[in-house]
Write an enzyme that holds these catalytic residues in place. Structure first.
Site, PDB file in Angstrom:
ATOM      1  N   HIS A  47      -1.496 -10.992   0.434  1.00 15.06           N
ATOM      2  CA  HIS A  47      -2.637 -10.111   0.710  1.00 15.06           C
ATOM      3  C   HIS A  47      -2.687  -9.745   2.182  1.00 15.06           C
ATOM      4  CE1 HIS A  47      -5.058 -13.241   2.710  1.00 15.06           C
ATOM      5  NE2 HIS A  47      -4.628 -14.065   1.776  1.00 15.06           N
ATOM      6  N   CYS A  50      -1.966 -18.966   0.579  1.00  8.90           N
ATOM      7  CA  CYS A  50      -1.623 -17.562   0.337  1.00  8.90           C
ATOM      8  C   CYS A  50      -0.654 -17.047   1.393  1.00  8.90           C
ATOM      9  CB  CYS A  50      -2.889 -16.699   0.335  1.00  8.90           C
ATOM     10  SG  CYS A  50      -3.837 -16.806  -1.196  1.00  8.90           S
TER      11      CYS A  50
END
Length: 246
Positions: free
Chosen positions: A182, A196
């Site tokens: 992301h 992440c």
């Protein structure tokens, strides 16, 4: 009155006739040895662990004392930063196709088309070794996965910050359980996330809109630190010298 005075004088004379500090020297040495042994045993038996702040990279050495039966912070602090990336440019062509290679030792992502040719690449920051706010390791899952879900610019975390949620994850692309690629405003030169794969917002947007297809696009994540070739080492050393001289 005379009896009391005579008794006091006699007691004083007896005390003065004793060898100087004979009793107290023995007592002092006894207690000194006792506390020295106790201090040594205390250091031998006590346990310790490092408690690290994932945002400041500052770690506290915390001891457990069997005498206090409690963990307590030591006055000393130690900075234990994550290793900085050893940048190595992704190859222009590979055997695999329709895949995104993420190397969390080099801090790079690279997208390859159906012919195995490099289409686009950029910088990333993955999961760090340990996160104190969740009290466990938080490295990014490694292996080859398929993107199973992607969301737009309004994607947000349901977990972080801990107890609140709401951390922005624009153009998130989930590839394994809760792990996702992301966009982020914080993409440092080392692994700093809770797991992440962070990248620049414009890179995440490009992948989201131009490359990633849910259910088919693969993501290969590794912490492999591939050493550069001899020519690359020379170029790297020359670059470092130029940087220092500027």
């Amino acid at each position: 009155m005379n009896k009391y005075l005579t008794c006091l004088i006699g007691t004083t004379a007896i005390l003065l006739s004793l060898p100087s500090h004979a009793y107290y020297d023995d007592e002092d040495s006894y207690y000194e040895n006792r506390y020295e042994n106790r201090y040594e045993n205390r250091h031998e038996n006590r346990q310790y662990r490092w408690i690290c702040d994932p945002y400041t990279n500052v770690c506290h050495k915390v001891y457990y004392s069997p005498y206090s039966h409690n963990w307590h912070s030591h006055v000393r602090k130690k900075v234990v930063p994550e290793p900085k990336f050893v940048f190595k440019e992704p190859p222009a062509k590979i055997k695999d196709s329709n895949i995104i290679n993420v190397n969390l030792s080099h801090g790079t992502w690279a997208a390859y088309d159906s012919q195995g040719e490099l289409v686009n690449s950029g910088r990333v920051s993955g999961g760090r070794s340990y996160c104190s706010d969740i009290n466990k390791k938080c490295k990014t899952a490694t292996g080859t996965f398929k993107v199973y879900e992607k969301r737009g610019a309004g994607c947000k975390s349901k977990i972080f910050p801990v107890g609140k949620g709401g951390a922005p994850m624009p153009y998130c692309m989930f590839f394994h359980q809760g792990f996702a690629m992301h966009g982020s405003n914080a993409v440092p030169n080392y692994n700093a996330s809770h797991g992440c794969v962070r990248m620049k917002a414009e890179d995440a947007k490009w992948l989201h809109q131009n490359f990633v297809n849910v259910g088919t696009t693969r993501v290969n994540v590794t912490y492999e630190n591939t050493l550069p070739k001899e020519q690359d080492k020379k170029l790297l050393s020359q670059t470092e010298v130029k940087t220092k001289t500027k």
